[in-house]
Scaffold this active site. Structure first.
Site, PDB file in Angstrom:
ATOM      1  N   ASN A   1       0.815  -1.227   0.000  1.00  0.00           N
ATOM      2  CA  ASN A   1       0.000   0.000   0.000  1.00  0.00           C
ATOM      3  C   ASN A   1       0.846   1.274   0.000  1.00  0.00           C
ATOM      4  OD1 ASN A   1       0.914  -0.243   2.600  1.00  0.00           O
ATOM      5  ND2 ASN A   1      -1.084  -0.640   3.506  1.00  0.00           N
TER       6      ASN A   1
ATOM      7  N   ARG B   1       2.957   6.188  12.004  1.00  0.00           N
ATOM      8  CA  ARG B   1       2.279   5.615  13.164  1.00  0.00           C
ATOM      9  C   ARG B   1       2.028   6.742  14.168  1.00  0.00           C
ATOM     10  NH1 ARG B   1       0.806   2.285  10.405  1.00  0.00           N
ATOM     11  NH2 ARG B   1       1.194   0.045  10.446  1.00  0.00           N
TER      12      ARG B   1
ATOM     13  N   GLN C   1      -5.899   2.644  18.287  1.00  0.00           N
ATOM     14  CA  GLN C   1      -6.903   2.535  17.231  1.00  0.00           C
ATOM     15  C   GLN C   1      -7.915   1.454  17.547  1.00  0.00           C
ATOM     16  OE1 GLN C   1      -4.102   4.158  13.598  1.00  0.00           O
ATOM     17  NE2 GLN C   1      -5.148   2.259  13.314  1.00  0.00           N
TER      18      GLN C   1
ATOM     19  N   HIS D   1      -7.757   5.802  10.159  1.00  0.00           N
ATOM     20  CA  HIS D   1      -6.641   5.127   9.491  1.00  0.00           C
ATOM     21  C   HIS D   1      -7.120   4.440   8.200  1.00  0.00           C
ATOM     22  CE1 HIS D   1      -2.901   2.321  10.106  1.00  0.00           C
ATOM     23  NE2 HIS D   1      -2.951   2.872   8.907  1.00  0.00           N
TER      24      HIS D   1
HETATM   25  P1  NAD Z   1      10.204   0.786   4.461  1.00  0.00           P
HETATM   26  O1  NAD Z   1      10.707  -0.298   5.312  1.00  0.00           O
HETATM   27  O2  NAD Z   1      10.280   0.641   2.980  1.00  0.00           O
HETATM   28  O3  NAD Z   1      10.943   2.154   4.844  1.00  0.00           O
HETATM   29  C1  NAD Z   1      11.061   2.609   6.157  1.00  0.00           C
HETATM   30  C2  NAD Z   1      12.319   3.455   6.245  1.00  0.00           C
HETATM   31  O4  NAD Z   1      12.341   4.099   7.515  1.00  0.00           O
HETATM   32  C3  NAD Z   1      13.609   2.625   6.122  1.00  0.00           C
HETATM   33  O5  NAD Z   1      14.417   3.149   5.098  1.00  0.00           O
HETATM   34  C4  NAD Z   1      14.250   2.793   7.497  1.00  0.00           C
HETATM   35  O6  NAD Z   1      15.667   2.802   7.451  1.00  0.00           O
HETATM   36  C5  NAD Z   1      13.703   4.129   7.921  1.00  0.00           C
HETATM   37  N1  NAD Z   1      13.799   4.398   9.352  1.00  0.00           N
HETATM   38  C6  NAD Z   1      13.611   3.550  10.388  1.00  0.00           C
HETATM   39  N2  NAD Z   1      13.819   4.193  11.551  1.00  0.00           N
HETATM   40  C7  NAD Z   1      14.157   5.470  11.235  1.00  0.00           C
HETATM   41  C8  NAD Z   1      14.498   6.607  12.014  1.00  0.00           C
HETATM   42  N3  NAD Z   1      14.570   6.544  13.349  1.00  0.00           N
HETATM   43  N4  NAD Z   1      14.761   7.765  11.366  1.00  0.00           N
HETATM   44  C9  NAD Z   1      14.739   7.821  10.015  1.00  0.00           C
HETATM   45  N5  NAD Z   1      14.438   6.776   9.227  1.00  0.00           N
HETATM   46  C10 NAD Z   1      14.145   5.609   9.840  1.00  0.00           C
HETATM   47  O7  NAD Z   1       8.699   1.040   4.931  1.00  0.00           O
HETATM   48  P2  NAD Z   1       7.533   1.782   4.146  1.00  0.00           P
HETATM   49  O8  NAD Z   1       6.819   0.811   3.283  1.00  0.00           O
HETATM   50  O9  NAD Z   1       8.062   3.035   3.554  1.00  0.00           O
HETATM   51  O10 NAD Z   1       6.558   2.120   5.371  1.00  0.00           O
HETATM   52  C11 NAD Z   1       6.983   2.963   6.418  1.00  0.00           C
HETATM   53  C12 NAD Z   1       5.963   2.956   7.536  1.00  0.00           C
HETATM   54  O11 NAD Z   1       4.763   3.594   7.095  1.00  0.00           O
HETATM   55  C13 NAD Z   1       5.505   1.565   7.980  1.00  0.00           C
HETATM   56  O12 NAD Z   1       6.395   0.962   8.883  1.00  0.00           O
HETATM   57  C14 NAD Z   1       4.177   1.867   8.619  1.00  0.00           C
HETATM   58  O13 NAD Z   1       4.356   2.202   9.973  1.00  0.00           O
HETATM   59  C15 NAD Z   1       3.687   3.100   7.860  1.00  0.00           C
HETATM   60  N6  NAD Z   1       2.563   2.765   6.964  1.00  0.00           N
HETATM   61  C16 NAD Z   1       1.374   3.372   7.174  1.00  0.00           C
HETATM   62  C17 NAD Z   1       0.291   3.057   6.376  1.00  0.00           C
HETATM   63  C18 NAD Z   1      -1.040   3.731   6.556  1.00  0.00           C
HETATM   64  O14 NAD Z   1      -2.055   3.213   6.086  1.00  0.00           O
HETATM   65  N7  NAD Z   1      -1.091   4.868   7.196  1.00  0.00           N
HETATM   66  C19 NAD Z   1       0.414   2.090   5.369  1.00  0.00           C
HETATM   67  C20 NAD Z   1       1.674   1.527   5.139  1.00  0.00           C
HETATM   68  C21 NAD Z   1       2.744   1.857   5.962  1.00  0.00           C
END
Ligand code: NAD
Length: 401
Positions: A149, A287, A316, A340
């Site tokens: 997503n 989050r 949530q 959400h």
């Molecule tokens: P991803 O794993 O592709 O990328 C996450 C990135 O965050 C990585 O590059 C990681 O190194 C970086 N990261 C981790 N800790 C960090 C920090 N302290 N400072 C800076 N960067 C940091 O994940 P993604 O697919 O891009 O998703 C990211 C997040 O988005 C998910 O973990 C989830 O919590 C959230 N998300 C939300 C929804 C929604 O419906 N709102 C949907 C999908 C994902």
């Protein structure tokens, strides 16, 4: 129906990523696996729209398949408290499936009680609802449908940035209130062109947000992440900033796109928000718990933040009295909060339902999992995204987009 191969470890270079079902299918013991799904209630909408696959009514489209295969499939939205269906059935479930939109919070205590649990599947992206360290201790595998997503969320982020910067919500509210006062809206409406935007986390979503902002002629597009981008994704248009505070001091808009883990929980507190530019906009679709609920409200009320938008909440469903429901800037606007749903568009639901089925199918067949989907396995982190750790992750989830 079940062959010997189901219980065998498949010989492959990714042997580490093969999880054995707990039953021994070579004996005459029942082949049934208990699968527990915690999903949200769809009600009338789910009856009318079968593509709402993330609901209990349409249960990811896997109900008939699992039952035909002879498995037990429990689906519930009842997830809070010791008397809940979730807590009752987790005691002997082998597979837990849940979505981040209505997460079954799998705490360390519950993991202790979950004697038969081997696989947790996140139908979506973001597995922070599971105590990952506790899952590691019990060698429970956690997998999510990586990438399912990320476009949906990136689009929502761009929309949220625009609605804050352009002061859209109060303008729309005027129309609903049969009102018309252009000056009252325009006094806090800006163009995105010429503004500096930065993402905290430049993985799949963060990178896609920057890509989508290219056409807006922003002053700078910045990113902060401990993981570097792959060489083929690097471009002079997106500038890496080494220190988070330095990026925040430059940004008119900050978008949070990193997972929730021990280092990001409460990251945006009073202190960090004070490092942001006065009057900046903050968008959080990552989050809720990455931002301190009271710090955000205070910053809006003091004028330090001009707006806060997103779809994620620290609990949530969000309680009715959650401060973000009625947190406003000094002009009574700047609130772009929604339930959400950014990552659960109908397009996204089709992808994460298919992906969840694929993970379960591989598990039942004793086949290796796609390494990109693995968060923890064999008692260790397989992903680099859930915090920097001394030990190298065992898996190969690509860190970049
Ligand atoms: P991803 O794993 O592709 O990328 C996450 C990135 O965050 C990585 O590059 C990681 O190194 C970086 N990261 C981790 N800790 C960090 C920090 N302290 N400072 C800076 N960067 C940091 O994940 P993604 O697919 O891009 O998703 C990211 C997040 O988005 C998910 O973990 C989830 O919590 C959230 N998300 C939300 C929804 C929604 O419906 N709102 C949907 C999908 C994902």
């Amino acid at each position: 129906m079940f062959s010997l191969a189901r219980s065998r470890l498949v010989s492959s270079p990714h042997l580490l990523h093969t999880i054995k079902p707990s039953r021994n299918f070579s004996t005459s013991s029942p082949n049934m696996v208990k699968v527990l799904a915690v999903l949200y209630k769809g009600g009338q909408a789910a009856k009318e729209e079968p593509r709402l696959l993330g609901t209990i009514e349409n249960s990811l489209g896997i109900s008939d398949w699992l039952k035909k295969e002879g498995h037990e499939f429990i689906v519930t939205d009842d997830k809070e408290g010791p008397g809940s269906e979730f807590q009752k059935h987790i005691a002997d479930a082998e597979i837990l499936v849940t979505t981040p939109f209505h997460p079954g919070y799998l705490t360390a205590d519950l993991i202790e009680k979950a004697k038969n649990l081997k696989l947790c599947v996140t139908a979506g992206v973001g597995s922070d609802h599971i105590d990952l360290d506790a899952a590691n201790k019990k060698s429970i595998t956690v997998a999510e449908v990586s990438g399912s997503n990320v476009v949906s969320v990136a689009e929502h982020v761009v929309m949220s940035i625009l609605l804050l910067v352009r002061n859209f919500v109060p303008a729309h509210e005027q129309i609903l209130a049969d009102d018309w006062n252009v000056a009252q809206i325009a006094r806090n409406a800006y163009d995105l062109e010429g503004k500096t935007v930065g993402t905290v986390g430049c993985g799949r979503i963060g990178y896609r947000v920057l890509e989508r902002l290219r056409g807006f002629n922003c002053k700078e597009l910045l990113w902060f992440d401990y993981t570097d981008l792959p060489e083929d994704k690097k471009t002079p248009e997106f500038k890496r900033v080494d220190k988070l505070e330095d990026m925040l001091a430059k940004c008119d808009v900050v978008t949070i796109n990193c997972p929730l883990h021990e280092k990001t929980k409460g990251l945006f507190n009073d202190q960090l928000i004070s490092k942001m530019k006065k009057g900046a906009w903050l968008v959080n679709t990552a989050r809720g718990a990455i931002c301190d609920r009271n710090a955000v409200k205070k910053a809006l009320e003091s004028g330090h933040l001009n707006g806060y938008a997103g779809d994620v909440w620290d609990v949530q469903p969000s309680p009715k009295d959650h401060p973000w429901r009625h947190a406003f800037n000094t002009l009574g606007g700047g609130n772009g909060m929604v339930p959400h749903y950014s990552g659960t568009t109908l397009d996204a639901q089709a992808r994460y339902a298919n992906g969840a089925k694929d993970i379960i199918q591989r598990y039942l067949a004793g086949k290796e999992q796609d390494p990109a989907n693995l968060i923890v396995i064999d008692g260790d982190y397989a992903s680099k995204a859930y915090g920097q750790r001394e030990k190298k992750p065992t898996g190969q989830k690509p860190a970049g987009p």
